[in-house]
Design a protein around this motif. Structure first.
Motif, mmCIF file in Angstrom:
data_model
loop_
_atom_site.group_PDB
_atom_site.id
_atom_site.type_symbol
_atom_site.label_atom_id
_atom_site.label_comp_id
_atom_site.label_asym_id
_atom_site.label_seq_id
_atom_site.Cartn_x
_atom_site.Cartn_y
_atom_site.Cartn_z
ATOM 1 N N LEU A 40 0.829 -1.197 0.000
ATOM 2 C CA LEU A 40 0.000 0.000 0.000
ATOM 3 C C LEU A 40 0.870 1.256 0.000
ATOM 4 C CD1 LEU A 40 -2.766 1.381 0.220
ATOM 5 C CD2 LEU A 40 -2.540 1.201 2.693
ATOM 6 N N THR A 41 1.866 1.288 0.859
ATOM 7 C CA THR A 41 2.767 2.437 0.921
ATOM 8 C C THR A 41 3.492 2.626 -0.407
ATOM 9 O OG1 THR A 41 3.094 2.093 3.281
ATOM 10 C CG2 THR A 41 4.731 3.448 2.153
ATOM 11 N N ARG A 42 3.970 1.516 -0.979
ATOM 12 C CA ARG A 42 4.685 1.585 -2.250
ATOM 13 C C ARG A 42 3.775 2.115 -3.355
ATOM 14 N NH1 ARG A 42 6.086 -3.578 -2.816
ATOM 15 N NH2 ARG A 42 7.777 -3.287 -1.355
ATOM 16 N N SER A 43 2.524 1.642 -3.415
ATOM 17 C CA SER A 43 1.611 2.089 -4.469
ATOM 18 C C SER A 43 1.235 3.562 -4.287
ATOM 19 C CB SER A 43 0.365 1.208 -4.516
ATOM 20 O OG SER A 43 -0.391 1.365 -3.344
ATOM 21 N N LEU A 44 1.036 3.995 -3.041
ATOM 22 C CA LEU A 44 0.736 5.407 -2.801
ATOM 23 C C LEU A 44 1.910 6.298 -3.196
ATOM 24 C CD1 LEU A 44 -1.119 5.210 0.624
ATOM 25 C CD2 LEU A 44 -2.114 5.722 -1.603
ATOM 26 N N ASN A 45 3.128 5.853 -2.910
ATOM 27 C CA ASN A 45 4.311 6.628 -3.295
ATOM 28 C C ASN A 45 4.452 6.683 -4.807
ATOM 29 O OD1 ASN A 45 4.997 7.212 -0.678
ATOM 30 N ND2 ASN A 45 6.455 5.522 -0.482
ATOM 31 N N ASP A 46 4.190 5.560 -5.481
ATOM 32 C CA ASP A 46 4.266 5.539 -6.944
ATOM 33 C C ASP A 46 3.222 6.467 -7.565
ATOM 34 O OD1 ASP A 46 6.337 3.746 -6.817
ATOM 35 O OD2 ASP A 46 5.083 1.969 -7.262
ATOM 36 N N LYS A 47 2.017 6.456 -7.006
ATOM 37 C CA LYS A 47 0.945 7.311 -7.513
ATOM 38 C C LYS A 47 1.310 8.786 -7.340
ATOM 39 C CE LYS A 47 -3.980 8.219 -7.030
ATOM 40 N NZ LYS A 47 -5.207 7.882 -6.313
ATOM 41 N N ALA A 48 1.842 9.140 -6.185
ATOM 42 C CA ALA A 48 2.233 10.528 -5.926
ATOM 43 C C ALA A 48 3.377 10.944 -6.846
ATOM 44 C CB ALA A 48 2.649 10.696 -4.467
ATOM 45 N N ASP A 49 4.318 10.041 -7.089
ATOM 46 C CA ASP A 49 5.437 10.337 -7.981
ATOM 47 C C ASP A 49 4.946 10.551 -9.412
ATOM 48 O OD1 ASP A 49 8.237 10.647 -8.541
ATOM 49 O OD2 ASP A 49 8.190 8.641 -9.457
ATOM 50 N N LYS A 50 4.018 9.719 -9.856
ATOM 51 C CA LYS A 50 3.467 9.850 -11.205
ATOM 52 C C LYS A 50 2.719 11.168 -11.348
ATOM 53 C CE LYS A 50 0.604 7.448 -14.620
ATOM 54 N NZ LYS A 50 0.040 8.653 -15.142
ATOM 55 N N ALA A 51 1.916 11.528 -10.345
ATOM 56 C CA ALA A 51 1.183 12.792 -10.381
ATOM 57 C C ALA A 51 2.150 13.972 -10.421
ATOM 58 C CB ALA A 51 0.265 12.901 -9.176
ATOM 59 N N HIS A 52 3.246 13.856 -9.703
ATOM 60 C CA HIS A 52 4.249 14.916 -9.708
ATOM 61 C C HIS A 52 4.893 15.041 -11.084
ATOM 62 C CE1 HIS A 52 7.342 17.577 -8.192
ATOM 63 N NE2 HIS A 52 8.265 16.783 -8.685
ATOM 64 N N ARG A 53 5.261 13.902 -11.677
ATOM 65 C CA ARG A 53 5.885 13.928 -13.012
ATOM 66 C C ARG A 53 4.917 14.431 -14.070
ATOM 67 N NH1 ARG A 53 6.744 8.615 -14.195
ATOM 68 N NH2 ARG A 53 6.411 7.874 -12.104
ATOM 69 N N ASP A 54 3.641 14.039 -13.981
ATOM 70 C CA ASP A 54 2.653 14.462 -14.978
ATOM 71 C C ASP A 54 2.343 15.950 -14.875
ATOM 72 O OD1 ASP A 54 2.549 11.886 -15.874
ATOM 73 O OD2 ASP A 54 0.653 11.391 -14.859
ATOM 74 N N GLY A 55 2.530 16.546 -13.725
ATOM 75 C CA GLY A 55 2.217 17.949 -13.530
ATOM 76 C C GLY A 55 3.345 18.890 -13.908
ATOM 77 N N ARG A 56 4.462 18.348 -14.317
ATOM 78 C CA ARG A 56 5.604 19.210 -14.666
ATOM 79 C C ARG A 56 5.354 19.918 -15.995
ATOM 80 N NH1 ARG A 56 11.373 16.836 -13.294
ATOM 81 N NH2 ARG A 56 11.650 19.004 -12.802
ATOM 82 N N ILE A 57 5.859 21.109 -16.115
ATOM 83 C CA ILE A 57 5.768 21.867 -17.342
ATOM 84 C C ILE A 57 7.089 21.707 -18.077
ATOM 85 C CG2 ILE A 57 5.521 24.166 -18.336
ATOM 86 C CD1 ILE A 57 3.863 24.916 -15.864
ATOM 87 N N GLU A 58 6.980 21.218 -19.299
ATOM 88 C CA GLU A 58 8.190 21.034 -20.113
ATOM 89 C C GLU A 58 8.564 22.378 -20.747
ATOM 90 O OE1 GLU A 58 9.979 18.205 -20.480
ATOM 91 O OE2 GLU A 58 8.619 17.239 -19.066
ATOM 92 N N THR A 59 9.808 22.748 -20.614
ATOM 93 C CA THR A 59 10.292 23.974 -21.255
ATOM 94 C C THR A 59 11.435 23.625 -22.173
ATOM 95 O OG1 THR A 59 11.810 24.408 -19.427
ATOM 96 C CG2 THR A 59 9.640 25.408 -19.288
ATOM 97 N N ASP A 60 11.554 24.371 -23.248
ATOM 98 C CA ASP A 60 12.619 24.162 -24.205
ATOM 99 C C ASP A 60 13.688 25.223 -23.968
ATOM 100 O OD1 ASP A 60 14.020 23.046 -26.281
ATOM 101 O OD2 ASP A 60 13.004 24.238 -27.813
ATOM 102 N N ASP A 61 14.775 24.856 -23.314
ATOM 103 C CA ASP A 61 15.851 25.797 -23.011
ATOM 104 C C ASP A 61 16.945 25.675 -24.051
ATOM 105 O OD1 ASP A 61 14.558 26.746 -20.768
ATOM 106 O OD2 ASP A 61 15.510 25.293 -19.432
ATOM 107 N N ASP A 62 16.910 26.574 -25.040
ATOM 108 C CA ASP A 62 17.955 26.583 -26.076
ATOM 109 C C ASP A 62 19.130 27.447 -25.690
ATOM 110 O OD1 ASP A 62 16.089 25.151 -27.409
ATOM 111 O OD2 ASP A 62 15.659 26.652 -28.953
ATOM 112 N N GLY A 63 18.946 28.251 -24.705
ATOM 113 C CA GLY A 63 19.981 29.195 -24.333
ATOM 114 C C GLY A 63 19.829 30.495 -25.091
ATOM 115 N N ALA A 64 18.741 30.637 -25.869
ATOM 116 C CA ALA A 64 18.521 31.841 -26.653
ATOM 117 C C ALA A 64 17.499 32.738 -26.008
ATOM 118 C CB ALA A 64 18.025 31.488 -28.056
#
Length: 64
Positions: A40-64
């Motif tokens: 149960l603890t492992r599945s809750l941690n995996d779910k929270a990690d997935k939600a965190h990864r899915d909520g990230r905003i991808e940015t394209d950093d070209d340095g420009a």
């Protein structure tokens, strides 16, 4: 003034048993979880990690 005579060997063994029992109690608290609780603890941690990864905003950093 008669002092109670004690056997030091028995006293030391009794004290060592007491210390071991205290350590065993701490271990039961720390590590004594059932397999279901661990899953149960492992599945809750995996779910929270997935939600965190899915909520990230991808940015394209070209340095420009």
């Amino acid at each position: 003034m008669s002092a109670e005579i004690i056997n030091l060997r028995q006293f030391r063994k009794k004290q060592a048993r007491s210390e071991q029992e205290k350590q065993a109690e701490q271990n039961r608290i720390s590590f004594g979880r059932t397999k279901a609780e661990k899953q149960l603890t492992r599945s809750l941690n995996d779910k929270a990690d997935k939600a965190h990864r899915d909520g990230r905003i991808e940015t394209d950093d070209d340095g420009a």
